[in-house]
Design an enzyme around this catalytic site. Structure first.
Site, PDB file in Angstrom:
ATOM      1  N   LYS A  65       0.845  -1.201   0.000  1.00  9.27           N
ATOM      2  CA  LYS A  65       0.000   0.000   0.000  1.00  9.27           C
ATOM      3  C   LYS A  65       0.878   1.248   0.000  1.00  9.27           C
ATOM      4  CE  LYS A  65      -3.969   1.892   2.628  1.00  9.27           C
ATOM      5  NZ  LYS A  65      -4.821   1.722   3.836  1.00  9.27           N
ATOM      6  N   SER A 140      -9.721   1.726   2.814  1.00  8.33           N
ATOM      7  CA  SER A 140      -8.870   2.482   1.915  1.00  8.33           C
ATOM      8  C   SER A 140      -7.804   1.641   1.207  1.00  8.33           C
ATOM      9  CB  SER A 140      -8.168   3.590   2.700  1.00  8.33           C
ATOM     10  OG  SER A 140      -7.298   3.031   3.673  1.00  8.33           O
ATOM     11  N   SER A 164      -9.737  -0.565   7.119  1.00  8.14           N
ATOM     12  CA  SER A 164      -9.201  -0.443   5.754  1.00  8.14           C
ATOM     13  C   SER A 164      -8.480  -1.656   5.204  1.00  8.14           C
ATOM     14  CB  SER A 164      -8.266   0.761   5.666  1.00  8.14           C
ATOM     15  OG  SER A 164      -9.029   1.923   5.482  1.00  8.14           O
TER      16      SER A 164
END
Ligand code: GLN
Length: 471
Positions: A65, A140, A164
């Site tokens: 990420k 997210s 997330s």
């Protein structure tokens, strides 16, 4: 295949790079990829294998990420603010992965600074759900979840402040695991809500997630909240049994907001687990209904403080403005997107002298109450089972335009962050051909038994590891 020498690390890396090139334009999972570095890491992994020094992840490509620092590779948090920022160091988790021969494949898309639940708040692009490209992968960590679901990476790292990792895993039909707060170092994770943030893996099976968790956890003196504990062990994961387990169903997580298809899938999974010998108990944890409103005081309060460092002087972009104040103002006005600005304002307001007691202090009290209520619940239970997300993947553009609606869907995942609990989401079925995520929560430090239970649940449920219908 790598260990049996049926394929070389370079062949595996090349295959993933080619697949990303062919398919990622449709899904938009990746922000940055450095093919040269991927191939160099693969060559190094191969020499490790040739020397007979391979671990479980040697030569395995892993996506990261883009709020996790990677030395030499741009780390933007999907924000204009950090465009061009190339960290001079690796995050602890990345250093660990590289040390074990894993290949960092590239950086994945997210909501700007991990603020959001649909990956639509990225300043750069929208990520699409591999089960239906018209839909959101959640967020997210949507880029990581979609990359794993589209088989663009066998595993990925995400971060989880209010859900997330688990929510996008649920919406993309993969496994997402958030460890106990403190078991995974946050060193090199760009801070959002420091008392809530935790890094964890997304993968196609519980076992894969456990192997990555084992690689990235363990004590790190560089993170003041890192627990003095051993890495999470994946060794016992296959030796669990469902027979005799006592699992709680929290009434507050099965409210009327639950989509009928999601409810049906979760209930069907509960029935299967009952025939496998799990005993379910219906319980109430009243503070769960205060979770979202409490989280949206604490997380923005911490964010407003953490994001004060982005001033145009030290990191990333710098706007033209006159004088020091002018430069800071212009940089923050131009660099941050709408959602991030709104969080900074809410957080600053909640922390301001006249309102601190009314908002921040009360939120902290609710948080303490929540931790206590979960602690009590776990005295008689092995785990808690709930939906990970009350709805299946929603259409892009549908939910994110309503700031309340997009925030309310986090009510099943937020409690684990508030109470520091380990949590995992795995696929339990489908609602109108879209995956439904089942969440399991356990008491703090029970990461190993949580993974063991999740592995047994995965084995008991039909289609838990079904792959998305793409080429
Ligand atoms: N959706 C939540 C938020 O917007 C959680 C995000 C996260 O876990 N990073 O804050």
């Amino acid at each position: 295949m790598l260990r049996a020498k049926e394929a070389s690390c370079s062949e595996v890396a090349e295959a993933y790079l080619e697949r990303i090139e062919a398919i990622d334009p449709t899904y938009g999972c990746f922000l940055a990829i450095d093919p040269e570095s991927v191939m160099a890491q693969a060559a190094k992994a191969q020499s490790q294998i040739d020397r007979g020094e391979a671990g479980p992840l040697t030569g395995v490509p892993i996506a990261v990420k883009d709020n996790i620092a990677t030395a030499g590779l741009e780390t933007t948090c999907a924000s204009k603010m950090l465009t061009g920022f190339v960290p001079p160091f690796d995050a602890f988790v990345v250093e660990r992965l590289r040390g074990q021969g894993a290949v960092v494949l590239g950086k994945t898309n997210l909501d700007e600074f991990a603020m959001g639940a649909s990956t639509e708040n990225s300043a750069f692009k929208v990520t699409r759900n591999p089960w239906d490209p018209a839909r959101s992968p959640g967020g997210s960590s949507g880029g990581s979840a979609a990359a794993v679901a589209a088989r663009l990476a066998p595993a990925a790292l995400g971060s989880d402040t209010g859900g997330s990792i688990r929510q996008p895993a649920a919406l993309c039909g993969v496994v997402g695991f958030k460890p106990t707060y403190g078991r995974c170092s946050r060193y090199g994770l760009v801070a959002f809500g420091s008392s809530l943030d935790q890094i964890g893996p997304l993968a196609r099976s519980v076992k894969d997630a456990a192997l990555v968790a084992e690689a990235i956890t363990g004590h790190d003196p560089q993170d003041g909240t890192s627990l003095d504990a051993l890495p999470i062990s994946a060794a016992e994961i296959e030796h669990g049994s469902l027979r005799g387990l006592k699992i709680g169903l929290v009434r507050e997580m099965f409210g009327e907001a639950l989509d009928p298809g999601v409810r049906e899938s979760i209930n069907a999974a509960v029935r299967v687990l009952e025939t496998e010998g799990v005993r379910f108990e219906r319980i109430s944890i009243p503070s769960v209904s205060l979770g979202v409103s409490t989280y949206y005081i604490i997380a923005p309060a911490e964010a407003s403080s953490n994001l004060a460092r982005f001033d145009g002087v030290r990191y990333g972009m710098r706007a033209k403005g006159s004088g020091h104040i002018g430069l800071v103002e212009r940089t923050r006005a131009e660099g941050f997107g709408h959602e991030v600005k709104s969080r900074i304002m809410i957080g600053s307001y909640a922390l301001s002298a006249g309102y601190y007691d009314a908002y921040y202090l009360r939120a902290q009290r609710v948080r303490a109450l929540m931790a206590r209520e979960f602690e009590q619940a776990f005295q008689g239970l092995d785990a808690i089972l709930s939906p990970a997300c009350p709805v299946p993947a929603f259409k892009i553009g549908e939910l994110n335009k309503d700031p309340l609606a997009i925030k309310q869907i986090d009510y099943c995942t937020i409690p684990a962050n508030m109470a520091g609990l380990p949590g995992i989401s795995l696929n339990c079925g489908f609602a109108e051909n879209l995956p439904v995520g089942l969440q399991l929560l356990a008491a703090p430090m029970r990461d190993e038994s949580l993974l063991q239970m999740a592995h047994s649940v995965e084995r008991a449920l039909p289609n838990a590891t079904r792959a998305a219908p793409i080429p």
